[in-house]
Design a protein around this motif. Structure first.
Motif, PDB file in Angstrom:
ATOM      1  N   VAL A  17      39.007  41.324  32.832  1.00 13.76           N
ATOM      2  CA  VAL A  17      38.151  41.177  31.653  1.00 13.76           C
ATOM      3  C   VAL A  17      38.618  39.970  30.827  1.00 13.76           C
ATOM      4  CG1 VAL A  17      39.516  42.820  30.282  1.00 13.76           C
ATOM      5  CG2 VAL A  17      37.131  42.417  29.705  1.00 13.76           C
ATOM      6  N   ARG A  51      38.388  49.984  29.888  1.00 10.82           N
ATOM      7  CA  ARG A  51      38.119  48.987  30.936  1.00 10.82           C
ATOM      8  C   ARG A  51      37.130  49.515  31.972  1.00 10.82           C
ATOM      9  NH1 ARG A  51      36.232  46.256  33.805  1.00 10.82           N
ATOM     10  NH2 ARG A  51      37.006  44.538  35.106  1.00 10.82           N
ATOM     11  N   GLU A 251      40.710  46.964  37.092  1.00 16.66           N
ATOM     12  CA  GLU A 251      40.017  45.670  37.048  1.00 16.66           C
ATOM     13  C   GLU A 251      39.354  45.371  38.396  1.00 16.66           C
ATOM     14  OE1 GLU A 251      40.261  43.550  33.893  1.00 16.66           O
ATOM     15  OE2 GLU A 251      42.393  43.052  33.948  1.00 16.66           O
ATOM     16  N   ARG A 318      42.285  43.452  26.418  1.00 12.07           N
ATOM     17  CA  ARG A 318      42.980  42.565  27.366  1.00 12.07           C
ATOM     18  C   ARG A 318      44.501  42.809  27.283  1.00 12.07           C
ATOM     19  NH1 ARG A 318      42.112  41.334  31.810  1.00 12.07           N
ATOM     20  NH2 ARG A 318      44.262  41.856  32.077  1.00 12.07           N
ATOM     21  N   LEU A 321      45.797  45.944  29.057  1.00 12.44           N
ATOM     22  CA  LEU A 321      45.858  45.800  30.518  1.00 12.44           C
ATOM     23  C   LEU A 321      47.001  44.882  30.937  1.00 12.44           C
ATOM     24  CD1 LEU A 321      42.024  45.571  30.968  1.00 12.44           C
ATOM     25  CD2 LEU A 321      43.461  47.469  31.729  1.00 12.44           C
TER      26      LEU A 321
END
Ligand SMILES: NC(=O)c1ccc[n+]([C@@H]2O[C@H](COP(=O)([O-])OP(=O)(O)OC[C@H]3O[C@@H](n4cnc5c(N)ncnc54)[C@H](OP(=O)(O)O)[C@@H]3O)[C@@H](O)[C@H]2O)c1
Length: 334
Positions: A17, A51, A251, A318, A321
């Motif tokens: 992302v 996510r 992801e 972000r 992650l």
């Protein structure tokens, strides 16, 4: 009604992302219908599941292009059409990435601010964090006294509580797996873990074998991928592997990598089972009372990472992650 600032999804991420996948917009807060409240969002919970909502056809619910992103929050009622909710009440609910949320009262939970500060209802007392840790350890992992328990993603929100809950339920040895020396030190010096393994420093299989010479009785997995494979190599006979989540795969949900070493489950008479907290509503009251008791008696240590400003929502997702949080990741909206 106040103006509503929103972070909306501009594009479904292709791979990791990016900040460019989001936009900041402002529009009118919608008018209330009967049975709804308008809540000023004070804090949002930055969770790994966010996510999985960004891809379209997501694992949980999906964020729509041009729409706000699902996120749990805590806030203050500023307008109400329901007698059970008064202006000034503090509530939790699915507030999403915006400054004001109009919600049906059925989606809101009133926060008892005598029990704990409001942000605790996104952490140790939240369904998706503290209650997940308690219910999963007690009713899915079914910890027995003296067992060796390993938790991955151990310095994150769920993991940091899951390891402590395991100890409080009688585990003999609690080992965390986390990224980097600082997080590993945090686990052993501040949260009372017996040992920590830094998965970023390599050879998790060998390092875990040193820390758990008699094998791992319970593995609580938040991460999946290589870490799961490394722990499978270290299972004790009749071990339980509890799949809480697999953040290393979020992801790349179209091509999730399963464990290579799953035959160790058969070899060690072990079992692997998953759970979703929303399937255990009958345990919420017990979990909340027990976690609040441990929290208020100092038996449970909580740590929060705070980001400030709604416009920082994309960076916070972000950052989570990328391992930028220690403990619970919160975004202060106002
Ligand atoms: N089953 C359920 O009902 C339920 C409910 C709530 C949450 N969950 C799951 O619980 C897990 C933790 O969620 P959370 O919201 O509390 O997030 P979190 O643990 O606070 O944050 C995610 C952490 O994952 C680690 N991570 C990220 N990418 C990684 C990778 N490739 N390999 C290893 N570690 C990686 C990072 O820590 P490092 O710095 O250590 O890499 C990061 O801090 C997630 O899998 C989530 O889906 C499940």
């Amino acid at each position: 009604m106040p103006k509503n600032r929103k972070v909306v999804l501009k594009s479904h991420p292709q791979g990791p992302v990016r900040l460019e996948d989001f936009d900041m917009v402002e529009d009118e807060t919608e008018a209330l219908r009967p049975g709804q409240v308008c809540v000023r969002v004070d804090h949002l919970s930055i969770d790994a599941f966010i996510r999985t909502t960004l891809d379209g056809g997501g694992f949980h619910q999906s964020a729509k292009l041009g729409g706000v992103v699902p996120a749990l929050g805590v806030g203050t009622v500023v307008e109400s059409t329901d007698a059970a909710f008064a202006v000034g009440d503090v509530v939790t609910g699915p507030m999403c990435s915006q400054s004001y949320a109009v919600l049906p009262v059925a989606a809101c939970g009133k926060v008892d601010t005598q029990l704990a500060p409001p942000t605790a209802f996104l952490g140790a007392l939240s369904i998706a964090t503290g209650l997940t840790s308690y219910v999963g350890m007690k009713y899915v992992a079914k910890i027995h006294g003296g067992e060796t328990v390993v938790v991955s993603g151990a310095a994150g929100a769920v993991g940091s509580l899951a390891g402590q809950v395991a100890r409080l339920l009688g585990a003999g040895r609690v080992i965390g797996i986390a990224g980097g020396p600082d997080k590993c030190r945090f686990l052993t010096t501040q949260l009372g873990f017996d040992a920590a393994v830094d998965y970023k420093a390599g050879d998790v299989t060998a390092k875990l074998a040193e820390q758990a010479p008699n094998g791992v009785d319970v593995f609580w997995d938040n991460v999946g991928g290589d870490v799961l494979d490394a722990v499978l190599m270290n299972l004790a006979v009749e071990a339980r592997v509890v799949l809480c989540g697999a953040v290393s795969q979020y992801e790349n949900m179209a091509n999730v990598r399963g464990p290579k070493n799953y035959l160790k489950i058969a070899e060690r008479d072990a079992s692997m089972l998953g759970f979703t907290i929303f399937h255990y509503p009958d345990r919420y009251a017990e979990a909340t009372a027990t976690m609040a008791g441990w929290l208020n008696s100092g038996k449970l240590i909580v740590h929060e990472t705070l980001e400030v400003g709604l416009d920082r929502f994309p960076a916070a997702v972000r950052g989570l992650l990328d391992g930028g949080n220690t403990g619970k990741f919160l975004l202060k909206v106002g």
